[in-house]
Design a protein around this motif. Sequence first.
Motif, mmCIF file in Angstrom:
data_model
loop_
_atom_site.group_PDB
_atom_site.id
_atom_site.type_symbol
_atom_site.label_atom_id
_atom_site.label_comp_id
_atom_site.label_asym_id
_atom_site.label_seq_id
_atom_site.Cartn_x
_atom_site.Cartn_y
_atom_site.Cartn_z
ATOM 1 N N ILE A 159 0.842 -1.197 0.000
ATOM 2 C CA ILE A 159 0.000 0.000 0.000
ATOM 3 C C ILE A 159 0.875 1.245 0.000
ATOM 4 O O ILE A 159 2.043 1.217 0.405
ATOM 5 N N SER A 160 0.311 2.342 -0.462
ATOM 6 C CA SER A 160 0.976 3.637 -0.397
ATOM 7 C C SER A 160 0.111 4.589 0.409
ATOM 8 O O SER A 160 -1.124 4.493 0.407
ATOM 9 N N ILE A 161 0.758 5.512 1.103
ATOM 10 C CA ILE A 161 0.059 6.518 1.894
ATOM 11 C C ILE A 161 0.404 7.893 1.338
ATOM 12 O O ILE A 161 1.577 8.194 1.087
ATOM 13 N N GLU A 162 -0.621 8.700 1.134
ATOM 14 C CA GLU A 162 -0.447 10.066 0.666
ATOM 15 C C GLU A 162 -1.162 11.016 1.616
ATOM 16 O O GLU A 162 -2.103 10.617 2.310
ATOM 17 N N LYS A 163 -0.725 12.277 1.648
ATOM 18 C CA LYS A 163 -1.432 13.275 2.443
ATOM 19 C C LYS A 163 -1.562 14.561 1.648
ATOM 20 O O LYS A 163 -0.761 14.851 0.749
ATOM 21 N N SER A 164 -2.594 15.323 1.991
ATOM 22 C CA SER A 164 -2.878 16.547 1.258
ATOM 23 C C SER A 164 -1.842 17.620 1.570
ATOM 24 O O SER A 164 -1.225 17.626 2.643
ATOM 25 N N ILE A 165 -1.685 18.534 0.637
ATOM 26 C CA ILE A 165 -0.823 19.690 0.865
ATOM 27 C C ILE A 165 -1.486 20.630 1.863
ATOM 28 O O ILE A 165 -0.828 21.205 2.722
ATOM 29 N N ALA A 166 -2.802 20.764 1.767
ATOM 30 C CA ALA A 166 -3.554 21.600 2.709
ATOM 31 C C ALA A 166 -3.435 21.038 4.126
ATOM 32 O O ALA A 166 -3.436 19.819 4.322
ATOM 33 N N GLN A 167 -3.337 21.943 5.101
ATOM 34 C CA GLN A 167 -3.116 21.529 6.477
ATOM 35 C C GLN A 167 -4.388 21.413 7.314
ATOM 36 O O GLN A 167 -4.413 20.679 8.284
ATOM 37 N N ASN A 168 -5.417 22.169 6.956
ATOM 38 C CA ASN A 168 -6.647 22.126 7.760
ATOM 39 C C ASN A 168 -7.858 22.415 6.891
ATOM 40 O O ASN A 168 -8.072 23.544 6.477
ATOM 41 N N PRO A 169 -8.659 21.382 6.602
ATOM 42 C CA PRO A 169 -8.447 19.996 7.059
ATOM 43 C C PRO A 169 -7.326 19.322 6.282
ATOM 44 O O PRO A 169 -7.058 19.686 5.137
ATOM 45 N N GLN A 170 -6.690 18.368 6.926
ATOM 46 C CA GLN A 170 -5.676 17.564 6.243
ATOM 47 C C GLN A 170 -6.262 16.195 5.947
ATOM 48 O O GLN A 170 -6.934 15.610 6.791
ATOM 49 N N ILE A 171 -5.993 15.729 4.732
ATOM 50 C CA ILE A 171 -6.551 14.453 4.283
ATOM 51 C C ILE A 171 -5.429 13.475 3.978
ATOM 52 O O ILE A 171 -4.443 13.835 3.317
ATOM 53 N N PHE A 172 -5.559 12.272 4.469
ATOM 54 C CA PHE A 172 -4.652 11.171 4.169
ATOM 55 C C PHE A 172 -5.426 10.128 3.360
ATOM 56 O O PHE A 172 -6.625 9.927 3.579
ATOM 57 N N THR A 173 -4.717 9.452 2.473
ATOM 58 C CA THR A 173 -5.318 8.307 1.784
ATOM 59 C C THR A 173 -4.377 7.116 1.857
ATOM 60 O O THR A 173 -3.152 7.267 1.862
ATOM 61 N N VAL A 174 -4.965 5.939 1.926
ATOM 62 C CA VAL A 174 -4.229 4.678 1.787
ATOM 63 C C VAL A 174 -4.671 4.076 0.463
ATOM 64 O O VAL A 174 -5.878 3.937 0.205
ATOM 65 N N ASN A 175 -3.696 3.728 -0.363
ATOM 66 C CA ASN A 175 -3.984 3.306 -1.732
ATOM 67 C C ASN A 175 -3.342 1.960 -2.034
ATOM 68 O O ASN A 175 -2.283 1.627 -1.491
ATOM 69 N N SER A 176 -4.004 1.208 -2.916
ATOM 70 C CA SER A 176 -3.464 -0.064 -3.390
ATOM 71 C C SER A 176 -3.833 -0.213 -4.857
ATOM 72 O O SER A 176 -4.997 -0.014 -5.235
#
Length: 246
Positions: A216-233
């Motif tokens: 899996i890969s984990i990504e996070k948004s450039i924006a800090q608030n709200p901040q969004i993370f995704t887990v991808n496959s």
Amino acid sequence: MAISKDFTSILKKDWEITFLQCYPNGYLKYTDLCNILQLTAGVHAELGGLSFTDMQQHQQAWVLSRMRVEIKRLPKWRDVVTVKTWINSLENSRSIRCLEMYDGDEKIVGCETFWAVFNTETRRPENLALAHDHFEKYPNDKATEIQFSKIDTNIDKIPVTNKTVLLSDLDIVNHANSVKYLEWCLDYAEPRLLLNQQLKSFEMNYLKEVSLNETISIEKSIAQNPQIFTVNSSEKTCFALQLNCK
């Protein structure tokens, strides 16, 4: 299906916070907060004859689809908190369960969860095979100010890390446990947000299960608030987390 003599449609259960569940500052980890909430839901299902063991008679299990947690403050080591839970709705293959955490008479956490019935053989959703009329439903009683929602993942993100799903990540349904996704992402959040209790709420969408040895890969948004993370496959989003800061 065995319904306990102690079953009630609204459950209240006490939990003592141990040092194993806390950050270095002595306050409950957000991951262990979710563990306590889900364990309380599990106890209620067990008492009402809708546990994993009961559902496995039909090759079924509950899986978490969405979860929103609103936090006034976190409890700390040695605190004894009370978690209250009830079913808001349950129809066909879907259920909304509400949970609240209290320190004495003070509500400190509200949580709304959305569950789906999942066939553990076909790995597909299906209607609940067990009777549930003995559970009173409370459609007008909410635990959060805002209902869970679909997280927008079509945003600018940066890669964080890659990892392989390990045996320690799996649960009894034989896929990565729901709290593990949160743990993976929070390991790459700013520590000050967690240690200074800067999260006023967070929300999670579970979109696709991941299994043993899957990369899996984990990504996070450039924006800090709200901040969004995704887990991808395989270039598909399996999980999304939104952190809403104070």
